[in-house]
Design a protein around this motif. Structure first.
Motif, PDB file in Angstrom:
ATOM      1  N   THR A 196       0.822  -1.216   0.000  1.00 10.41           N
ATOM      2  CA  THR A 196       0.000   0.000   0.000  1.00 10.41           C
ATOM      3  C   THR A 196       0.855   1.264   0.000  1.00 10.41           C
ATOM      4  O   THR A 196       0.350   2.354  -0.261  1.00 10.41           O
ATOM      5  CB  THR A 196      -0.902   0.038   1.245  1.00 10.41           C
ATOM      6  OG1 THR A 196      -0.071   0.126   2.416  1.00 10.41           O
ATOM      7  CG2 THR A 196      -1.765  -1.214   1.329  1.00 10.41           C
ATOM      8  N   GLY A 197       2.139   1.132   0.321  1.00  8.71           N
ATOM      9  CA  GLY A 197       3.010   2.291   0.504  1.00  8.71           C
ATOM     10  C   GLY A 197       3.088   2.732   1.941  1.00  8.71           C
ATOM     11  O   GLY A 197       3.882   3.620   2.288  1.00  8.71           O
ATOM     12  N   ASN A 198       2.294   2.088   2.822  1.00 10.01           N
ATOM     13  CA  ASN A 198       2.298   2.440   4.248  1.00 10.01           C
ATOM     14  C   ASN A 198       3.000   1.391   5.104  1.00 10.01           C
ATOM     15  O   ASN A 198       2.901   1.435   6.336  1.00 10.01           O
ATOM     16  CB  ASN A 198       0.851   2.607   4.737  1.00 10.01           C
ATOM     17  CG  ASN A 198       0.129   3.740   4.025  1.00 10.01           C
ATOM     18  OD1 ASN A 198       0.717   4.807   3.806  1.00 10.01           O
ATOM     19  ND2 ASN A 198      -1.118   3.518   3.661  1.00 10.01           N
ATOM     20  N   GLU A 199       3.702   0.463   4.466  1.00 12.18           N
ATOM     21  CA  GLU A 199       4.381  -0.601   5.209  1.00 12.18           C
ATOM     22  C   GLU A 199       5.518  -0.028   6.053  1.00 12.18           C
ATOM     23  O   GLU A 199       6.191   0.924   5.653  1.00 12.18           O
ATOM     24  CB  GLU A 199       4.943  -1.662   4.248  1.00 12.18           C
ATOM     25  CG  GLU A 199       3.901  -2.535   3.594  1.00 12.18           C
ATOM     26  CD  GLU A 199       3.139  -1.844   2.479  1.00 12.18           C
ATOM     27  OE1 GLU A 199       2.012  -2.266   2.171  1.00 12.18           O
ATOM     28  OE2 GLU A 199       3.686  -0.855   1.913  1.00 12.18           O
ATOM     29  N   THR A 200       5.737  -0.629   7.203  1.00 14.81           N
ATOM     30  CA  THR A 200       6.861  -0.240   8.043  1.00 14.81           C
ATOM     31  C   THR A 200       8.146  -0.828   7.468  1.00 14.81           C
ATOM     32  O   THR A 200       8.117  -1.740   6.629  1.00 14.81           O
ATOM     33  CB  THR A 200       6.680  -0.770   9.476  1.00 14.81           C
ATOM     34  OG1 THR A 200       6.724  -2.209   9.451  1.00 14.81           O
ATOM     35  CG2 THR A 200       5.354  -0.309  10.066  1.00 14.81           C
ATOM     36  N   HIS A 201       9.274  -0.315   7.942  1.00 13.58           N
ATOM     37  CA  HIS A 201      10.562  -0.863   7.512  1.00 13.58           C
ATOM     38  C   HIS A 201      10.653  -2.338   7.891  1.00 13.58           C
ATOM     39  O   HIS A 201      11.164  -3.156   7.096  1.00 13.58           O
ATOM     40  CB  HIS A 201      11.703  -0.084   8.157  1.00 13.58           C
ATOM     41  CG  HIS A 201      13.056  -0.597   7.785  1.00 13.58           C
ATOM     42  ND1 HIS A 201      13.629  -0.379   6.545  1.00 13.58           N
ATOM     43  CD2 HIS A 201      13.959  -1.343   8.497  1.00 13.58           C
ATOM     44  CE1 HIS A 201      14.823  -0.965   6.509  1.00 13.58           C
ATOM     45  NE2 HIS A 201      15.038  -1.543   7.674  1.00 13.58           N
ATOM     46  N   GLU A 203       8.206  -4.525   8.169  1.00 11.81           N
ATOM     47  CA  GLU A 203       7.376  -5.327   7.271  1.00 11.81           C
ATOM     48  C   GLU A 203       8.066  -5.537   5.929  1.00 11.81           C
ATOM     49  O   GLU A 203       8.050  -6.651   5.372  1.00 11.81           O
ATOM     50  CB  GLU A 203       6.011  -4.658   7.086  1.00 11.81           C
ATOM     51  CG  GLU A 203       5.117  -4.784   8.303  1.00 11.81           C
ATOM     52  CD  GLU A 203       3.870  -3.940   8.218  1.00 11.81           C
ATOM     53  OE1 GLU A 203       2.880  -4.281   8.891  1.00 11.81           O
ATOM     54  OE2 GLU A 203       3.882  -2.914   7.489  1.00 11.81           O
ATOM     55  N   TYR A 231       4.004   4.811  -6.415  1.00 17.15           N
ATOM     56  CA  TYR A 231       4.705   4.171  -5.303  1.00 17.15           C
ATOM     57  C   TYR A 231       6.158   4.640  -5.264  1.00 17.15           C
ATOM     58  O   TYR A 231       6.841   4.700  -6.288  1.00 17.15           O
ATOM     59  CB  TYR A 231       4.654   2.645  -5.454  1.00 17.15           C
ATOM     60  CG  TYR A 231       5.337   1.890  -4.325  1.00 17.15           C
ATOM     61  CD1 TYR A 231       4.689   1.683  -3.116  1.00 17.15           C
ATOM     62  CD2 TYR A 231       6.634   1.390  -4.475  1.00 17.15           C
ATOM     63  CE1 TYR A 231       5.296   0.995  -2.082  1.00 17.15           C
ATOM     64  CE2 TYR A 231       7.259   0.699  -3.438  1.00 17.15           C
ATOM     65  CZ  TYR A 231       6.584   0.506  -2.249  1.00 17.15           C
ATOM     66  OH  TYR A 231       7.202  -0.178  -1.225  1.00 17.15           O
ATOM     67  N   THR A 299      -8.468  -1.186  -4.971  1.00 14.17           N
ATOM     68  CA  THR A 299      -8.232  -2.401  -4.192  1.00 14.17           C
ATOM     69  C   THR A 299      -9.222  -3.501  -4.547  1.00 14.17           C
ATOM     70  O   THR A 299      -8.842  -4.665  -4.698  1.00 14.17           O
ATOM     71  CB  THR A 299      -8.333  -2.086  -2.685  1.00 14.17           C
ATOM     72  OG1 THR A 299      -7.347  -1.114  -2.339  1.00 14.17           O
ATOM     73  CG2 THR A 299      -8.096  -3.339  -1.862  1.00 14.17           C
ATOM     74  N   LYS A 319      -1.280  -7.168   4.076  1.00 13.59           N
ATOM     75  CA  LYS A 319      -1.795  -6.819   5.398  1.00 13.59           C
ATOM     76  C   LYS A 319      -3.186  -6.231   5.234  1.00 13.59           C
ATOM     77  O   LYS A 319      -3.365  -5.185   4.599  1.00 13.59           O
ATOM     78  CB  LYS A 319      -0.863  -5.816   6.080  1.00 13.59           C
ATOM     79  CG  LYS A 319      -1.286  -5.445   7.500  1.00 13.59           C
ATOM     80  CD  LYS A 319      -0.294  -4.499   8.140  1.00 13.59           C
ATOM     81  CE  LYS A 319      -0.693  -4.142   9.565  1.00 13.59           C
ATOM     82  NZ  LYS A 319       0.266  -3.193  10.185  1.00 13.59           N
TER      83      LYS A 319
END
Length: 352
Positions: A196-201, A203, A231, A299, A319
């Motif tokens: 999504t572009g909101n992943e943590t480092h 993840e 992205y 989505t 996720k």
């Protein structure tokens, strides 16, 4: 043999394997038949490495460690509790195994035996050392398995059902050749990740395990990314960096150099960081050292697309995207009840 006897035997096998599930092999006390098998299995691991350059010690240990976690009495009991095991007449089940990652056919092997059947195994020449030795250990801890396990390099004969894994091309041959037998025929599949572009480092670092483990040769390895428009790849490449030593391994480096040359000569657009290339492509199956990607805008539309492509996809890493998604970093850590191609092997075997 009762189901309980079979569970106990596989649990003992898991305990034996545990001695080889870390970088330093450690012989433990009170392991049955260690005097016969410990040094021998060390040698088989060495032979597996020498026979197949993709089977590094690290990847063999990773595979063995996964089986240590699965072959416990608790896990085996939980797995088998989902089914009604009646003592039906034993059938002879043939297994044709792939050889892309260490012990890739082991789940089929234990499924046949824990179901009470006999097994006839035809291994890939790329992965021929580990399983026969473990089978011998199994026969020693549970003599009831003697006569129920056979390996062959010749034409397979005298079997009642078959489980065969290969490419999509060989699957067509399997389907014709085994058309008169109950069968599970597995074809090429690949795994994808939806970002999504909101992943943590963390993840994204976990995702690197899904991409690089076994050099990406497994059907559970992520070979395709689905990304939102615009992205930013910076975080992705930063998270991949922990795997940069992989370029020092010659077989991987040769594939990287070759595929990079092909892309440059073909004037394909791609991004790369010195050990991984990413290329926009609608295909699911990417070459070694390459991950394909595709952008999505909606989505729901992407969920519908992936649903239509079910037969080509082994795992979806994401996720909060879909019901059967797999967490980042977990594709190569399946449970006993996570069946390849979502085909319940035990149900197939119990219904023979």
């Amino acid at each position: 043999m009762t189901l309980e006897q079979r569970i106990n035997a596989f649990s003992k096998l898991g305990t034996f394997i545990s001695q080889f599930s870390s970088e330093t092999f450690q012989e433990q006390d009170n392991i049955p038949h260690n005097e016969l098998f410990f040094e021998g299995f060390k040698h088989q691991i060495k032979l597996a490495q020498e026979n197949n350059g993709w089977f590094t010690k690290a990847n063999i240990i990773f595979s063995l460690n996964g089986w240590v976690n699965s072959l416990t009495k608790n896990q085996l009991t939980k797995w088998t509790s989902y089914y009604n095991f009646t003592e039906n007449t034993s059938q002879n089940v043939a297994i044709i195994m792939a050889g892309n990652i260490p012990l890739v056919g082991f789940h089929d092997f234990i499924s046949v035996l824990i179901s009470g059947h006999s097994v006839l195994v035809k291994q890939s020449s790329n992965d021929k050392h580990l399983l026969p030795f473990l089978a011998k250990y199994l026969e020693h801890v549970e003599p009831g398995f003697k006569g129920k396990i056979k390996f062959t390099e010749a034409k397979m004969e005298n079997f009642d059902a078959v489980i065969a894994t290969g490419s999509s091309n060989t699957a067509r041959y399997f389907e014709y050749y085994f058309k008169d037998k109950p069968s599970i025929i597995r074809k090429n599949r690949n795994s994808v990740a939806v970002l999504t572009g909101n992943e943590t480092h963390e993840e994204l670092e976990n995702l690197s395990e899904d991409i690089f483990r076994y050099y990406g040769l497994g059907c559970r390895n992520v070979s395709k990314l689905f990304l939102p428009k615009d992205y930013n790849f910076d975080a992705f490449f930063k998270a991949m960096y922990k795997w940069n030593p992989i370029i020092n391994e010659s077989k991987y480096a040769n594939n990287y150099d070759y595929n990079k040359a092909v892309y440059i000569m073909s004037e394909f657009d791609m991004l790369e960081n010195g050990f991984l290339m990413i290329k926009e492509d609608k295909s699911f199956s990417s070459p070694i050292a390459t991950v394909f990607y595709e952008f999505y805008e909606n989505t729901k539309a992407l969920q519908d697309t992936l649903e239509q492509e079910t037969e080509n996809i082994q795992c979806i890493v994401a996720k909060d995207f879909t019901e059967n998604e797999i967490k980042f970093g977990n594709t190569q850590k399946p449970e006993l009840w996570d069946y390849a191609d979502n085909v319940d092997t035990i149900t197939f075997l119990l219904n023979l």
